[in-house]
Scaffold this motif. Structure first.
Motif, PDB file in Angstrom:
ATOM      1  N   ASP A   2     -77.657   2.670  35.146  1.00 52.67           N
ATOM      2  CA  ASP A   2     -77.884   2.105  35.449  1.00 52.67           C
ATOM      3  C   ASP A   2     -79.219   2.692  36.142  1.00 52.67           C
ATOM      4  OD1 ASP A   2     -78.084   1.043  38.460  1.00 52.67           O
ATOM      5  OD2 ASP A   2     -77.108   2.416  39.678  1.00 52.67           O
ATOM      6  N   GLU A   3     -80.122   2.039  36.189  1.00 55.80           N
ATOM      7  CA  GLU A   3     -81.711   2.652  36.378  1.00 55.80           C
ATOM      8  C   GLU A   3     -82.405   3.079  37.837  1.00 55.80           C
ATOM      9  OE1 GLU A   3     -84.936  -0.439  35.549  1.00 55.80           O
ATOM     10  OE2 GLU A   3     -84.137  -1.656  33.410  1.00 55.80           O
ATOM     11  N   ASN A   4     -81.064   2.608  38.578  1.00 50.30           N
ATOM     12  CA  ASN A   4     -81.186   3.294  40.073  1.00 50.30           C
ATOM     13  C   ASN A   4     -80.416   4.765  40.710  1.00 50.30           C
ATOM     14  OD1 ASN A   4     -83.204   1.512  41.035  1.00 50.30           O
ATOM     15  ND2 ASN A   4     -81.545   0.108  41.014  1.00 50.30           N
ATOM     16  N   ARG A   5     -81.350   5.670  40.390  1.00 47.69           N
ATOM     17  CA  ARG A   5     -80.027   6.849  41.027  1.00 47.69           C
ATOM     18  C   ARG A   5     -81.214   6.814  43.080  1.00 47.69           C
ATOM     19  NH1 ARG A   5     -77.415   7.055  37.086  1.00 47.69           N
ATOM     20  NH2 ARG A   5     -78.674   6.912  35.349  1.00 47.69           N
ATOM     21  N   ASN A  49     -83.900   6.830  47.133  1.00 49.64           N
ATOM     22  CA  ASN A  49     -83.411   6.398  46.212  1.00 49.64           C
ATOM     23  C   ASN A  49     -84.685   6.048  45.332  1.00 49.64           C
ATOM     24  OD1 ASN A  49     -82.579   4.186  44.744  1.00 49.64           O
ATOM     25  ND2 ASN A  49     -83.676   2.324  45.882  1.00 49.64           N
ATOM     26  N   ILE A  50     -84.477   6.541  43.935  1.00 44.79           N
ATOM     27  CA  ILE A  50     -86.338   6.483  43.086  1.00 44.79           C
ATOM     28  C   ILE A  50     -85.925   5.533  41.681  1.00 44.79           C
ATOM     29  CG2 ILE A  50     -87.114   8.160  41.861  1.00 44.79           C
ATOM     30  CD1 ILE A  50     -85.841  10.235  43.282  1.00 44.79           C
ATOM     31  N   THR A  51     -86.220   4.520  41.956  1.00 43.34           N
ATOM     32  CA  THR A  51     -86.219   3.515  40.976  1.00 43.34           C
ATOM     33  C   THR A  51     -87.785   3.392  40.006  1.00 43.34           C
ATOM     34  OG1 THR A  51     -87.497   2.171  42.237  1.00 43.34           O
ATOM     35  CG2 THR A  51     -85.426   2.373  42.265  1.00 43.34           C
ATOM     36  N   ILE A  52     -87.171   3.459  38.891  1.00 46.47           N
ATOM     37  CA  ILE A  52     -88.371   3.191  37.811  1.00 46.47           C
ATOM     38  C   ILE A  52     -89.999   1.339  38.110  1.00 46.47           C
ATOM     39  CG2 ILE A  52     -89.142   3.396  35.360  1.00 46.47           C
ATOM     40  CD1 ILE A  52     -86.707   4.314  34.647  1.00 46.47           C
ATOM     41  N   ASP A  53     -90.696   2.126  38.390  1.00 47.43           N
ATOM     42  CA  ASP A  53     -91.945   0.501  38.608  1.00 47.43           C
ATOM     43  C   ASP A  53     -92.132   0.580  36.636  1.00 47.43           C
ATOM     44  OD1 ASP A  53     -94.089  -1.744  38.286  1.00 47.43           O
ATOM     45  OD2 ASP A  53     -94.582  -0.240  40.381  1.00 47.43           O
TER      46      ASP A  53
END
Length: 76
Positions: A2-5, A49-53
């Protein structure tokens, strides 16, 4: 993977322009107070919610590559 944490954070205290935030009861980190809502207070629970741009990451990698190529360019 999962890319979202996500995680639960609690504002422990404020120190000048920083909020000391406890993450999942395991460790603390400083967060600029300016990133929090104005009415944030000690003890408030924050959801983060930390996501990779991916697009911005790629853009920056391409820029760095172009700069490196320009530096390495030799006049032959």
């Amino acid at each position: 993977m999962d890319e979202n944490r996500t995680g639960v954070c609690i504002i422990d205290r404020f120190e000048e322009e920083l909020a000391v935030v406890e993450f999942e009861g395991r460790f603390t980190f400083d967060l600029p107070r300016s990133l929090l809502p104005e009415d944030a207070a000690e003890g408030d629970v924050l959801r983060m919610n930390i996501t990779i741009d991916q697009a911005e990451t790629k853009r920056r990698q391409e820029l760095a590559d172009a700069m490196l190529r320009a530096i390495m360019k030799t006049d032959e």
